[in-house]
Design a protein around this motif. Structure first.
Motif, PDB file in Angstrom:
ATOM      1  N   TRP A   9       4.879  13.793   4.607  1.00 28.82           N
ATOM      2  CA  TRP A   9       4.311  12.814   3.675  1.00 28.82           C
ATOM      3  C   TRP A   9       5.100  11.496   3.610  1.00 28.82           C
ATOM      4  O   TRP A   9       4.744  10.597   2.865  1.00 28.82           O
ATOM      5  N   ARG A  10       6.158  11.355   4.379  1.00 32.39           N
ATOM      6  CA  ARG A  10       6.985  10.135   4.301  1.00 32.39           C
ATOM      7  C   ARG A  10       6.249   8.877   4.732  1.00 32.39           C
ATOM      8  O   ARG A  10       6.596   7.786   4.293  1.00 32.39           O
ATOM      9  N   HIS A  11       5.248   8.999   5.584  1.00 31.84           N
ATOM     10  CA  HIS A  11       4.508   7.820   6.044  1.00 31.84           C
ATOM     11  C   HIS A  11       3.811   7.093   4.895  1.00 31.84           C
ATOM     12  O   HIS A  11       3.450   5.929   5.025  1.00 31.84           O
ATOM     13  N   ASN A  48      13.753  15.463 -11.645  1.00 33.33           N
ATOM     14  CA  ASN A  48      14.216  16.000 -10.362  1.00 33.33           C
ATOM     15  C   ASN A  48      14.240  14.874  -9.342  1.00 33.33           C
ATOM     16  O   ASN A  48      13.344  14.035  -9.320  1.00 33.33           O
ATOM     17  N   ILE A  49      15.244  14.876  -8.511  1.00 31.06           N
ATOM     18  CA  ILE A  49      15.273  13.966  -7.367  1.00 31.06           C
ATOM     19  C   ILE A  49      15.276  14.859  -6.142  1.00 31.06           C
ATOM     20  O   ILE A  49      16.116  15.759  -6.022  1.00 31.06           O
ATOM     21  N   TYR A  50      14.298  14.659  -5.285  1.00 25.56           N
ATOM     22  CA  TYR A  50      14.197  15.531  -4.116  1.00 25.56           C
ATOM     23  C   TYR A  50      13.845  14.744  -2.865  1.00 25.56           C
ATOM     24  O   TYR A  50      13.339  13.626  -2.924  1.00 25.56           O
ATOM     25  N   GLU A  51      14.111  15.376  -1.744  1.00 21.51           N
ATOM     26  CA  GLU A  51      13.799  14.830  -0.429  1.00 21.51           C
ATOM     27  C   GLU A  51      12.284  14.921  -0.234  1.00 21.51           C
ATOM     28  O   GLU A  51      11.685  15.982  -0.445  1.00 21.51           O
ATOM     29  N   THR A  60       0.830  -1.201   0.000  1.00 21.46           N
ATOM     30  CA  THR A  60       0.000   0.000   0.000  1.00 21.46           C
ATOM     31  C   THR A  60       0.870   1.259   0.000  1.00 21.46           C
ATOM     32  O   THR A  60       0.350   2.355   0.081  1.00 21.46           O
ATOM     33  N   HIS A  61       2.173   1.069  -0.055  1.00 17.27           N
ATOM     34  CA  HIS A  61       3.082   2.215  -0.067  1.00 17.27           C
ATOM     35  C   HIS A  61       3.128   2.862  -1.436  1.00 17.27           C
ATOM     36  O   HIS A  61       3.032   2.183  -2.467  1.00 17.27           O
ATOM     37  N   LYS A  62       3.292   4.184  -1.428  1.00 22.87           N
ATOM     38  CA  LYS A  62       3.447   4.902  -2.691  1.00 22.87           C
ATOM     39  C   LYS A  62       4.799   4.573  -3.304  1.00 22.87           C
ATOM     40  O   LYS A  62       5.772   4.342  -2.601  1.00 22.87           O
ATOM     41  N   ILE A  63       4.837   4.573  -4.615  1.00 27.71           N
ATOM     42  CA  ILE A  63       6.082   4.369  -5.358  1.00 27.71           C
ATOM     43  C   ILE A  63       6.789   5.723  -5.412  1.00 27.71           C
ATOM     44  O   ILE A  63       6.165   6.724  -5.782  1.00 27.71           O
ATOM     45  N   PRO A  64       8.067   5.784  -5.054  1.00 26.65           N
ATOM     46  CA  PRO A  64       8.765   7.076  -5.031  1.00 26.65           C
ATOM     47  C   PRO A  64       9.213   7.542  -6.419  1.00 26.65           C
ATOM     48  O   PRO A  64      10.345   7.977  -6.621  1.00 26.65           O
ATOM     49  N   PRO A  96       9.139   2.137   4.612  1.00 31.64           N
ATOM     50  CA  PRO A  96      10.114   2.588   5.613  1.00 31.64           C
ATOM     51  C   PRO A  96      11.488   2.797   4.983  1.00 31.64           C
ATOM     52  O   PRO A  96      11.951   1.994   4.172  1.00 31.64           O
ATOM     53  N   GLY A  97      12.120   3.906   5.333  1.00 32.23           N
ATOM     54  CA  GLY A  97      13.460   4.205   4.841  1.00 32.23           C
ATOM     55  C   GLY A  97      13.496   4.983   3.535  1.00 32.23           C
ATOM     56  O   GLY A  97      14.546   5.481   3.136  1.00 32.23           O
ATOM     57  N   VAL A  98      12.354   5.097   2.837  1.00 36.19           N
ATOM     58  CA  VAL A  98      12.320   5.854   1.581  1.00 36.19           C
ATOM     59  C   VAL A  98      12.232   7.337   1.921  1.00 36.19           C
ATOM     60  O   VAL A  98      11.311   7.773   2.599  1.00 36.19           O
ATOM     61  N   THR A  99      13.221   8.105   1.457  1.00 33.76           N
ATOM     62  CA  THR A  99      13.256   9.538   1.752  1.00 33.76           C
ATOM     63  C   THR A  99      13.358  10.404   0.496  1.00 33.76           C
ATOM     64  O   THR A  99      13.218  11.614   0.570  1.00 33.76           O
TER      65      THR A  99
END
Length: 149
Positions: free
Chosen positions: A83-85, A75-78, A3-7, A89-92
């Motif tokens: 919204w990290r939840h 772009n690659i950004y933090e 259920t996690h979003k794809i970064p 886990p660990g994806v920043t």
């Protein structure tokens, strides 16, 4: 199924021939204005397919009826901590691919109420100033150089 979003996401700058830019106010963060954004549904979803889907979901615009252009910008950004939840886990960090979509000035906008509170059209420089996201503002500032007529 996760259920996690794809970064991996798209940013779609929607604009008119007069270089007015559509901005949307986030429902989950009032006062935060942005262009259309959204993550891939699957890792194999093509960037262009994500852009078309997100534009339809967030604005009701059928991008296939207009000139959707891949601006070739990534772009690659933090990811903002708020919204990290949504991510594993660990994806920043998130990878964002940028598109432009030129629409007619009378295009009908139908917002997704769970995502956005309101929209407005602004001249490109003012739109860039109003964006909370630096990558979104920078993409809008590139608009006059990136459009293909």
């Amino acid at each position: 199924m996760s259920t996690h979003k794809i970064p991996e996401s798209v940013l779609v700058v929607i604009y008119t021939a007069a270089l007015d830019v559509l901005l949307l106010e986030r429902a989950d963060k009032a006062g935060f204005w942005q262009s259309v954004t959204g993550s891939k549904d699957t890792v194999n979803e093509a960037w262009q397919s994500t852009a078309i889907r997100e534009v339809a979901e967030e604005t009701g615009i059928d991008a296939l009826q207009y000139d959707l252009q891949d601006w070739g910008l990534t772009n690659i950004y933090e990811i903002y901590p708020v919204w990290r939840h949504r991510y594993a886990p660990g994806v920043t960090k998130n990878t964002e691919h940028v598109f432009g979509l030129c629409v007619s000035s009378d295009v009908a906008i139908r917002l997704a109420p769970r995502e956005h509170l309101q929209y407005l059209w602004l001249p490109w420089q003012e739109a860039a100033d109003k964006c909370f996201s630096a990558s979104n503002a920078e993409a809008i500032l590139q608009l006059p150089k990136l459009i293909k007529v």
